[in-house]
Structures are given as C-alpha cells and as structure tokens.
Design an enzyme around this catalytic site. Structure first.
Site, PDB file in Angstrom:
ATOM      1  N   ARG A 180      -6.115   9.418  -5.976  1.00 31.40           N
ATOM      2  CA  ARG A 180      -5.570   7.422  -5.074  1.00 31.40           C
ATOM      3  C   ARG A 180      -4.162   7.025  -6.258  1.00 31.40           C
ATOM      4  NH1 ARG A 180      -8.998   7.034  -0.528  1.00 31.40           N
ATOM      5  NH2 ARG A 180      -8.027   5.859  -0.129  1.00 31.40           N
ATOM      6  N   TYR A 198     -15.705  11.602  10.218  1.00 31.60           N
ATOM      7  CA  TYR A 198     -14.782  10.446  10.425  1.00 31.60           C
ATOM      8  C   TYR A 198     -15.040  10.577  12.418  1.00 31.60           C
ATOM      9  CZ  TYR A 198     -14.453   9.093   5.953  1.00 31.60           C
ATOM     10  OH  TYR A 198     -14.395   7.981   4.721  1.00 31.60           O
ATOM     11  N   ARG A 228       4.469  -1.718   0.734  1.00 32.61           N
ATOM     12  CA  ARG A 228       3.861  -1.579   1.819  1.00 32.61           C
ATOM     13  C   ARG A 228       4.238  -3.046   2.938  1.00 32.61           C
ATOM     14  NH1 ARG A 228      -2.398  -2.401   2.609  1.00 32.61           N
ATOM     15  NH2 ARG A 228      -1.624  -4.109   1.943  1.00 32.61           N
ATOM     16  N   ASP A 231      -2.557  10.461   4.792  1.00 32.13           N
ATOM     17  CA  ASP A 231      -3.998  10.593   4.341  1.00 32.13           C
ATOM     18  C   ASP A 231      -4.873  11.391   4.953  1.00 32.13           C
ATOM     19  OD1 ASP A 231      -5.667   7.977   3.786  1.00 32.13           O
ATOM     20  OD2 ASP A 231      -7.057   8.682   5.313  1.00 32.13           O
ATOM     21  N   ARG A 245      -2.446   1.428  -3.582  1.00 33.93           N
ATOM     22  CA  ARG A 245      -3.809   0.478  -4.066  1.00 33.93           C
ATOM     23  C   ARG A 245      -3.649  -0.164  -5.123  1.00 33.93           C
ATOM     24  NH1 ARG A 245      -9.269   4.186  -4.063  1.00 33.93           N
ATOM     25  NH2 ARG A 245     -10.221   3.883  -2.299  1.00 33.93           N
TER      26      ARG A 245
END
Ligand code: CP3
Length: 344
Positions: free
Chosen positions: A26, A152, A39, A76, A30
């Site tokens: 990651r 998920y 972003r 992702d 982040r």
C-alpha cells in the site's frame, strides 16, 4: 529492457545480493500528500484507478519520494468483481461498498468471466508506468486471492466477521465453488494481461485468509491460489495470506517463489516451516512506524537479523496505515538499506 535496480529480482532468484530490497504494501497512495493532491484533482479514487497516466504517476511517487526498490501498480483488488459485472463504490472514510451482492445462483448467472480487456485501464497503466520508470526498479502487478474477492462480492463491503460470505460456504458450497471458479479464471486472465503489459512480479493478496479454519481454507482458498500460481509461468509470484499461520506448511509446496508474512508470524518458525527454498517477505508491524526514529531502527534491525541477509524482501506485515508520517516510512527504508548492507 534491463533494470538499473534489479535487487528484488535477484533476491527472488536466491542470489546473494549486496543488501536486502525493500518496498511497502500500500505504498502507492494512502500516506503521501503528493498522492492526495493527484486524487483531489479528480472526482475520486475510481477515476484515478481508471486514468492510466495518473495511475502511473502515483505508482512512481513512492519510488521518487521514499526510495523503495520496487513499484506496485496503483489499482485495487476490486477491479475484478467490477469487470465480472458487479461494480463497487469507494466511499470516503468508509471503504468499498457493493450496491448489488451475490446471494443466489441467479446472481451468478448475471456475471461473466472477465478478460484482461475488461480491465484495460490497469493494463494501460502498467504500460505507461513501465515506460516512465525506464527500468529504474521492477514493477509489481497484483490481484486479490479468489476467497478475498468472494468475501467482498457476497458481503457487499468490509466486515468484522464476513458472516454472509462464510455462511455461504456451509449453506451453498457448490454455489460458492461456482463463483470461486469464475473469480479464479478472471484473475488468471487479468494477471496474464498484467505480465504481458510488463509486470515483473505478481502478488496475490489474501487479506481475509485468517477468517477461515484450516479445512475450509484448503477447500475454498488455497486450491484456487494454487490454480493461479500454476497458470502464471512467466514471472515470479508472491502469495500474502494475512493471518493464515496455519497454512504455512501448505505454502511451502505451492508454486510461488515468495511467501509474505504478517507481523504476528514468528520469523524463525516461519523459515523452518516454509523451508530454505522460499523467499520470505515482510514483516514489520505497521504500528512500529508510529514509534520514534530510534524505536524504528531497533525494530528494523531485530527483524533483519531474524530473517538473515538472503532470501528476504523487507516490507511491513500488512499495508502501511494512512496516518503514518512519510518521514518515518523513509527512516524505515533507509535503515533497511544501511543495516542490511552492514549485516553482510
Ligand atoms: O499497494 C499499493 O500501494 C497499490 C495499490 C493498492 C490499493 N489497494 C489502492 C487503494 C493495492 C495493492 C490494494 C489492495 C487491496 N484493496 C486490498 C489487499 C491488501 C490489503 O490491504 O489487505 C484490499 C483488501 C483492498 C480493498 C480496499 N480498497 C479497501 C478495504 C479500501 C478502503 C480502505 C483502505 O484504504 O484500504 C480500498 C481503497 C484503496 N485502495 C485506497 C488505495 C490507495 C484508499 C482510497 C483513497 O482514499 O484514496
């Protein structure tokens, strides 16, 4: 193209390198303000994932800013369900959410096996990144393990227990296998596409491995990870199954070069269980990076000594937490570089 820094690949081959390579799960996104700036210039996370030039830009940021020995493509694990026909939303401060979930065979009938073309934006991002990296460091591609993706798709989002996903394994095991098969075939297509586009290594994240007992893990997760590892033959593979300490004996004999360890797994014991052939990746507690520089140095040196100089890729035991100071991350990386060289 030959790589200028191929420390990661030489370590995976078992060569006696001059120091231990280091990267962070990651690391793209982040923690970096530079990531948030990119972003915030877009509508959000998904637009960033789906815009190859911008995804390439944030993939390379940690190479420039933190000095890591590998890049991991910004995307992702949830692009797979989306390409199969189950789209997700990324809710600010909450995480992923699926408006529709899989509850029945009818729901599975509506899904398809995805091909790499269905996730062309990440394939294009890999090509862009390879070009822009110009061989500076290797590029890691990735996908979720089928069980984690299944969790998920059935649950509809994050959960403490994933009880809907686990209930399906008891109530409708055949249905579960049908969906797991489709996810596995989609993942193989996707990873092959990533490798063709230039990924030098691929990693499979089984983030929810630890919520299954050993027998269920063998039946509903491991079997599918093995199928993926057997299908990807052109590049080395890393399997990271969080909390699956019970599965380490099985991982010693699956077709992957590297096994990721979380911070709760004892390093020496893991080496014993996994044998001398596997490269081990990990496993500093991400929370160690909240400590002082001195505390980080101590924890890092202890970790490096336990792994020993070779067949080790330094990383954290899970992804870096969003509020960790990038300077502390840098200190960890620099400590790995200097101390692992000294250790030889
Ligand atoms: O490692 C990297 O830096 C590459 C990019 C990457 C992302 N997600 C970007 C991302 C990778 C490898 C992942 C994998 C992933 N995604 C996993 C497996 C690894 C793990 O941590 O266990 C899982 C379970 C997911 C699902 C997911 N995506 C969740 C639960 C969330 C929300 C909370 C969070 O930050 O983890 C995401 C969103 C996400 N994926 C972000 C990033 C940078 C944060 C979104 C943002 O606010 O910009």
């Amino acid at each position: 193209m030959s790589l200028k820094n191929d420390l990661l690949l030489r370590t995976i081959k078992g060569e006696k390198t001059e120091r231990t390579p280091v990267w962070l799960m990651r690391q793209a996104g982040r923690i970096l303000p530079e990531y948030r700036a990119v972003r915030n210039s877009l509508s959000g996370f998904k637009e960033l994932v789906e815009t190859p030039e911008r995804a390439a830009e944030v993939t390379i940021q940690p190479v420039d800013i933190l000095g890591v020995d590998a890049a991991i493509i910004f995307s992702d694990i949830l692009v797979i369900p989306e390409a199969m026909g189950l789209s997700y939303e990324m809710v600010e401060k909450k995480g992923p959410s699926f408006p529709e979930t899989v509850k029945s065979d009818k729901d599975i009938d509506k899904l398809k096996v995805a091909d790499a073309e269905g996730i062309h934006y990440t394939i294009d991002a890999i090509k862009e990144t390879k070009k822009a990296l110009d061989g500076r460091v290797p590029l890691i591609g990735f996908a979720g393990a089928p069980w984690t993706i299944f969790a998920y798709m059935v649950e509809g989002g994050g959960s403490k227990t994933f009880s809907k996903a686990r209930a399906m394994l008891y109530k409708e095991p055949e249905m579960a296998h049908r969906l797991l098969d489709m996810i596995t075939d989609s993942t193989i297509n996707y990873l092959k596409g990533q490798v063709e586009a230039g990924a030098d290594v691929v990693q499979i994240f089984d983030s929810w491995a630890g919520i299954l007992g050993p027998e269920q893990y063998a039946e509903f997760s491991l079997k599918y990870i093995e199928k993926i590892c057997d299908a990807i033959t052109e590049v080395p593979k890393t399997v990271f199954a969080k909390d699956a300490y019970f599965a380490r004996p099985a991982f010693s004999s699956i077709n992957c070069e590297t096994v990721g360890l979380d911070w709760c797994m004892d390093i020496k014991e893991s080496r014993q269980i996994l044998g001398e052939n596997k490269v081990l990746q990990g496993n500093l507690d991400p929370c160690a990076l909240y400590g002082s520089e001195k505390a980080i140095e101590e924890a890092t040196k202890t970790m490096l000594k336990e792994f020993g100089p070779y067949k080790h890729i330094a990383n954290l035991g899970h992804g870096v937490y969003p509020d960790i100071d990038p300077n502390r991350v840098k200190h960890y990386i620099e400590t790995v570089k200097s101390y692992s060289a000294e250790m030889r």
